[in-house]
Design a protein around this motif. Structure first.
Motif, short mmCIF file in Angstrom:
data_model
loop_
_atom_site.label_atom_id
_atom_site.label_comp_id
_atom_site.label_asym_id
_atom_site.label_seq_id
_atom_site.Cartn_x
_atom_site.Cartn_y
_atom_site.Cartn_z
N LEU A 164 0.76 -1.24 -0.20
CA LEU A 164 -0.06 -0.01 -0.13
C LEU A 164 0.86 1.15 -0.18
O LEU A 164 2.09 1.46 0.63
CB LEU A 164 -0.83 -0.10 0.84
N ASP A 165 -0.03 2.54 -0.81
CA ASP A 165 0.89 3.93 -0.52
C ASP A 165 0.02 4.41 0.74
O ASP A 165 -0.85 4.47 0.62
CB ASP A 165 0.85 5.00 -1.38
N ILE A 166 1.03 4.22 1.70
CA ILE A 166 0.93 4.88 3.92
C ILE A 166 0.87 6.60 4.14
O ILE A 166 2.56 6.06 3.87
CB ILE A 166 1.30 3.62 4.55
N GLU A 167 0.49 7.10 4.04
CA GLU A 167 0.88 7.72 4.67
C GLU A 167 0.82 8.67 6.02
O GLU A 167 -0.43 8.33 6.48
CB GLU A 167 0.34 9.69 3.53
N LEU A 168 1.79 9.58 6.81
CA LEU A 168 0.89 9.12 8.12
C LEU A 168 1.11 11.17 8.71
O LEU A 168 2.25 11.72 7.61
CB LEU A 168 2.02 8.78 9.35
N TRP A 169 0.49 11.46 9.11
CA TRP A 169 0.09 12.79 9.40
C TRP A 169 -0.62 13.57 10.88
O TRP A 169 -1.24 11.93 11.95
CB TRP A 169 -1.20 12.75 9.13
N ASP A 170 0.55 14.36 11.34
CA ASP A 170 0.33 14.96 12.85
C ASP A 170 -1.43 15.67 13.42
O ASP A 170 -1.37 15.19 14.33
CB ASP A 170 1.07 15.30 13.30
N SER A 171 -1.86 15.38 12.33
CA SER A 171 -3.13 16.28 12.88
C SER A 171 -4.27 15.84 11.77
O SER A 171 -3.74 15.25 10.09
CB SER A 171 -3.02 17.71 12.79
N ALA A 172 -5.43 15.64 11.47
CA ALA A 172 -6.94 16.04 10.40
C ALA A 172 -6.66 17.47 9.76
O ALA A 172 -6.37 17.16 8.23
CB ALA A 172 -7.74 16.19 10.80
N GLN A 173 -6.19 17.86 10.21
CA GLN A 173 -6.28 19.29 9.39
C GLN A 173 -5.24 19.70 8.32
O GLN A 173 -5.09 19.51 6.80
CB GLN A 173 -6.01 20.52 10.37
N GLU A 174 -4.31 18.66 9.26
CA GLU A 174 -2.93 18.55 7.92
C GLU A 174 -2.96 17.22 6.54
O GLU A 174 -2.59 17.85 5.39
CB GLU A 174 -1.41 18.03 8.40
#
Length: 313
Positions: A174-184
């Motif tokens: 999969l192409d997995i991307e990690l984020w610190d916030s929903a806004q970002e």
């Protein structure tokens, strides 16, 4: 204009030379390495180490355009480029290099998967506390043909529990991307052309013909107020029993399955990739197959540079 045609494992430019830069000898000089154990679950390590997640993605990535007015309509993340040292290889060149390494059975599996991959719908899991649920959503996304998955964590210090070994290696593909916030996360997804869908209106009334990011939330609290406020539309899954919610991984599976059904009923198929995009994703899977594939492609790049220098001299 570049035309593509099926040639065994690969789609190649018409009239392209066969196996330049001694691709066959490169592969024959290496012992074929079996694919990594697909039963191993690496989700916990990946989600705590962003470099490991980005390292799964081998082809060069498209640059981000943080401008919602320039929405592409449906995002495909890869360029037709693989950086092999000082050389840049096209998807055709990479396939030429790694073709002898991969078994015919594995090639056919890659082809079939690519034929059924989609970027029109992506999955966002927000603030999940249970690693088993994260792994299960990854497994469902891969099984149903969705390539893009986003993980938003509200509390990195208590991000996940024990590893339950339920993804069976789906995260590798999969192409997995990690984020610190929903806004970002949502800002980037909107710039890529996605509408953000969170809870509360029936999934049967949703317009699945546009690019959609479907969001599922924390096991206990559900989707955060921030995510709800930033979303473009809302959905709900009709329920007939006494309980008023599904397990989060089950809900994600139902949503993705409905998206597959809707796309198939409207367009006759789930896949939304062009021929060129299919070839690029085929290369991406081939490079993820084993470390030997990367080694062969890098050596191929060295020979390409050397051949160019000799020709120039």
């Amino acid at each position: 204009m570049l035309t593509l045609r099926r040639l065994g494992f690969r789609l190649e430019p018409a009239g392209a030379p066969s196996r330049p830069y001694a691709a066959v000898s490169l592969a024959e000089n290496l012992i074929p390495e079996p694919a990594e154990d697909s039963s191993k679950d690496n989700v916990e390590d990946l989600l705590l180490k962003r470099d490991d997640v980005s390292g799964f993605m081998k082809m060069e990535r498209r640059p981000e355009v943080r401008n919602e007015s320039a929405r592409p309509g449906r995002w495909f993340p890869y360029l037709d480029q693989f950086r092999a040292g000082s050389a840049v290889l096209s998807s055709y060149e990479v396939l030429e290099a790694v073709d002898p390494l991969i078994s015919e059975v594995r090639k056919e599996r890659f082809r079939n998967v690519v034929k059924n991959r989609s970027y029109s719908v992506c999955l966002v899991v927000e603030g999940l506390a249970d690693l088993g649920n994260v792994s299960a959503t990854f497994r469902s996304a891969d099984a149903l043909g969705f390539q893009s998955v986003h993980v938003v964590s509200c509390n990195s210090s208590k991000r996940y529990r024990e590893n339950r070994l339920v993804s069976v290696g789906a995260e590798k593909w999969l192409d997995i991307e990690l984020w610190d916030s929903a806004q970002e996360c949502f800002e980037v997804l909107k710039s890529r052309g996605y509408r953000i869908a969170t809870t509360h209106v029936s999934i049967y009334d949703m317009d699945w013909s546009c690019a959609i990011a479907i969001v599922v939330g924390n096991e206990g609290r559900g989707i955060s107020d921030e995510a709800l406020e930033l979303s473009d539309l809302h959905y709900s899954i009709p329920m007939k029993g006494m309980v008023d919610s599904f397990n989060v991984s089950v809900a994600a599976g139902i949503l993705m399955h409905h998206a597959v059904y809707d796309g198939t009923s409207r367009m006759g198929g789930h896949c939304d990739l062009t021929l060129e995009e299919r070839q690029i994703l085929l290369v991406e899977f081939s490079l993820r197959h084993s470390k030997s594939a990367i080694d062969i492609a890098n050596e191929f790049g060295k020979r390409k540079v050397s051949s160019s220098i000799q020709s120039f001299d």
